[in-house]
Design an enzyme around this catalytic site. Structure first.
Site, short mmCIF file in Angstrom:
data_model
loop_
_atom_site.label_atom_id
_atom_site.label_comp_id
_atom_site.label_asym_id
_atom_site.label_seq_id
_atom_site.Cartn_x
_atom_site.Cartn_y
_atom_site.Cartn_z
NE ARG A 1 -4.17 1.72 2.28
CZ ARG A 1 -4.49 2.59 3.23
NH1 ARG A 1 -3.73 2.69 4.32
NH2 ARG A 1 -5.56 3.35 3.12
CB ILE B 1 -5.64 5.57 -0.69
CG1 ILE B 1 -5.40 4.07 -0.86
CG2 ILE B 1 -5.05 6.07 0.60
CD1 ILE B 1 -3.92 3.68 -0.92
CB SER B 2 -10.74 2.80 0.15
OG SER B 2 -11.56 3.50 -0.74
CD GLN B 3 -11.62 1.29 7.34
OE1 GLN B 3 -12.67 1.73 6.88
NE2 GLN B 3 -11.53 0.80 8.56
#
Length: 245
Positions: free
Chosen positions: A49, A75-77
């Site tokens: 990530r 940026i999503s969890q």
């Protein structure tokens, strides 16, 4: 003595640390919260990530939260990425369409499972950064396109699965028609931009679909011809925001 060039490059302390953080993320944030699909868990372990974040934010890469990536996007969890991909019910080798490339991270995770991924990003600068990050990792089965994601990407249709990483007022008709028979569409849907329900639509025949509501979520708005016309203004600081219960 080893022959010249026969050894792999040394693994940096940072890379070792990030790998350990990634393992903890999968165990504590994802598996512990109910994601069970072994393909999804393996993909989340594989993709770094931190490679999709600005250098100054990489120490936050494995926090259990979304992070800003510029242009009003996030940026999503990690858990949400895993849960949405699990909801697609992939078996491996499928053709997948992602709406909202953002940083490119979710597309990279999808690429570990799917045969071919097309990801659409409305904002050109983000599309370029996502493509560069994917290329730097040697991920070759993702195509990044710039355009109105609410209209899908007809040249690649039909898709076995479509995932939308932005919330819209309804499920776009264009996305429904680009699903293969038996295909799944997972998308946040809500009557306003402050909160949505995660919905899974399965196309059961040419004319029929089945819808399921999966969870409460909150995503950035899907802007486009079949989404929202624009981003709603934030509530004024001198007035209380509406609380949804």
């Amino acid at each position: 003595m080893a022959a010249s060039g026969s050894r792999h490059p040394p693994i940096s302390d940072d890379a070792t640390s990030f790998a350990a953080q990634r393992e903890r993320m999968v165990a504590q944030q994802i598996s512990a919260r109910g994601v069970r699909d072994p393909l999804v868990l393996a993909a989340m372990r594989q993709v770094p990530r931190e490679a999709f974040l600005p250098e100054r934010m990489r120490d936050l890469a494995y926090d259990d939260s979304p992070l800003p990536i510029g242009h009003g996007q996030t940026i999503s969890q990690p858990y949400i990425v895993a849960a949405m991909i699990e909801a697609l019910q992939l078996n491996g080798g499928e053709r997948v369409l992602e709406i909202g490339a953002g940083s490119g991270y979710a597309a990279a995770v999808l690429a570990q499972i799917a045969g071919e991924v097309t990801t659409i990003e409305r904002i050109g600068a983000l599309a370029d950064k996502a493509a560069a990050a994917l290329a730097a990792l040697g991920i070759g089965n993702v195509q990044v396109r710039q355009g109105d994601g609410s209209r899908g990407w007809p040249p690649g249709a039909p898709y076995d699965a479509i995932v939308v990483a932005a919330g819209g007022p309804h499920l776009p008709q264009s996305l429904k028609t680009q699903l293969a028979i038996g295909g799944r569409l997972v998308m946040p849907v809500g009557a306003d931009q402050s909160a949505q329900r995660l919905v899974r639509l399965t196309r059961t025949s040419v004319d029929d679909v089945r819808c399921e509501q999966l969870a409460d979520v909150r995503f950035v708005p899907l802007i486009g011809d079949e989404g929202w016309a624009s981003v709603a203004p934030e509530p004024r600081a001198d007035r209380p925001a509406t609380v949804r219960k």
